[in-house]
Design an enzyme around this catalytic site. Structure first.
Site, mmCIF file in Angstrom:
data_model
loop_
_atom_site.group_PDB
_atom_site.id
_atom_site.type_symbol
_atom_site.label_atom_id
_atom_site.label_comp_id
_atom_site.label_asym_id
_atom_site.label_seq_id
_atom_site.Cartn_x
_atom_site.Cartn_y
_atom_site.Cartn_z
ATOM 1 C CG HIS A 1 -81.735 2.988 8.396
ATOM 2 N ND1 HIS A 1 -83.087 2.753 8.508
ATOM 3 C CD2 HIS A 1 -81.517 3.307 7.106
ATOM 4 C CE1 HIS A 1 -83.656 2.921 7.321
ATOM 5 N NE2 HIS A 1 -82.723 3.261 6.456
ATOM 6 N N PRO B 1 -68.500 -6.627 8.353
ATOM 7 C CG PRO B 1 -69.227 -5.257 10.058
ATOM 8 C CD PRO B 1 -69.707 -6.016 8.870
ATOM 9 C CD GLU B 2 -65.614 -11.602 6.283
ATOM 10 O OE1 GLU B 2 -64.723 -12.451 6.381
ATOM 11 O OE2 GLU B 2 -66.177 -11.331 5.210
ATOM 12 N NE ARG C 1 -70.124 -29.974 9.969
ATOM 13 C CZ ARG C 1 -70.445 -28.719 10.323
ATOM 14 N NH1 ARG C 1 -69.856 -28.143 11.349
ATOM 15 N NH2 ARG C 1 -71.347 -28.052 9.635
ATOM 16 N NE ARG D 1 -78.014 -4.290 3.163
ATOM 17 C CZ ARG D 1 -77.092 -4.696 2.340
ATOM 18 N NH1 ARG D 1 -76.506 -5.840 2.538
ATOM 19 N NH2 ARG D 1 -76.757 -3.965 1.322
#
Ligand SMILES: [Zn+2]
Length: 271
Positions: A92, A2-3, A152, A111
């Site tokens: 899970h 999910p983004e 950067r 996970r």
DNA sequence: TGCACCCTGAGC
DNA sequence: GCTCAGGGTGCA
């Protein structure tokens, strides 16, 4: 995973149901996912009413009538599923919220990387507090990208994935945006021209808009709040297409590791 | 600033 | 039966 488009689609699919609901039962099932501890979480959330539902970056946020808020981060495999006729929870399961009318909201996460945060207005979880502007906010996002480009020299992909620079991109949409912009993911950011920044941001907006229109990318685990998959996986140009023909030049899509992530790109179309 | 780590199921 | 996938955190 999910983004931004996936979390936003989950928010949209839950929005008709959650606000107004009274939480009558709280069952934390994976203790390590909770910040703070699951006992505090259950005590603070039980009996509250949900007053709002929002998204910031990849966090989905519930507001409660106590003034506290709950943030979910789904990481890779997390799902938030709303049901009016609950069936036995999957193997899970991180959390079950039960509502007064018998409905429930379930967080499933094979996970077990996903997290659930309880917090007040002033005391945001560190990851949420540090978020940069939403990737969809052109002025702020582009300014932050350019600023990062000045100080950067990391690969451009590293900067796109940095949630403090802009919030919402993950591995899939980053690879897709860099492909559309024609920029090699490992290019040092301080080498991008003003024109390339403009192109890159336009590409970011385009892939996010497409992802939203297709209700997310169900490449692996993702489904929305009603359990429905999205369709954007059918439209991916490079992500997950290693060795398959580039949609522009027809050469095989390349794969390498950049910023510690599997990275899909075209050696011929991206410089 | 960059990387190991967490974790399990899918895919070799 | 082993390797790999991945976001954010914590630590070098
Ligand atoms: Zn190409």
């Amino acid at each position: 995973m999910p983004e931004l488009p996936e979390v936003e689609t989950i928010r949209k699919t839950l929005a008709p149901y959650l606000p107004g609901k009274e939480i009558t039962g709280v069952e934390p099932r994976l203790a390590k996912a909770f910040r703070p501890d699951p006992e505090t979480f259950a005590r603070e959330v039980t009996g509250r009413r949900i007053t709002g539902l929002s998204r910031r970056g990849k966090y989905l946020i519930l507001s409660l009538d106590s003034g506290k808020r709950v943030a979910f981060h789904l990481r890779m495999s997390g799902r938030l599923l709303y049901s009016e006729n609950p069936s036995p929870p999957p193997k899970h399961t991180t959390l079950i919220l039960r509502f007064k009318g018998g409905e429930e909201l379930l967080m499933e996460d094979p996970r077990k990387f996903g997290t659930v945060h309880l917090f007040t207005g002033k005391n945001l979880p560190p990851g949420l507090a540090a978020l940069g502007p939403e990737a969809t906010e052109k002025k702020e996002a582009l300014a932050n990208l350019r600023a990062a480009g000045e100080r950067r020299k990391a690969p451009v992909k590293t900067i796109l994935l940095d949630q403090t620079v802009l919030a919402g991109l993950g591995n899939i949409y980053t690879d897709e945006a860099l492909f559309l912009a024609g920029i090699d993911p490992s290019r040092p950011v301080n080498q991008l021209s003003p024109d390339e920044w403009e192109k890159l941001y336009t590409a970011i907006r385009r892939v996010l808009t497409e992802g939203l229109a297709h209700r997310g990318t169900s490449q692996r685990d993702y489904v929305d709040g009603k359990g429905e998959p999205g369709t954007h996986q059918e439209y991916l140009r490079v992500y997950g297409r290693r060795g398959k023909p580039c949609p522009v030049c027809g050469q095989p899509v390349s794969y390498k590791r950049v910023a510690g992530r599997g990275t899909h790109y075209c050696r011929f179309c991206q410089q």
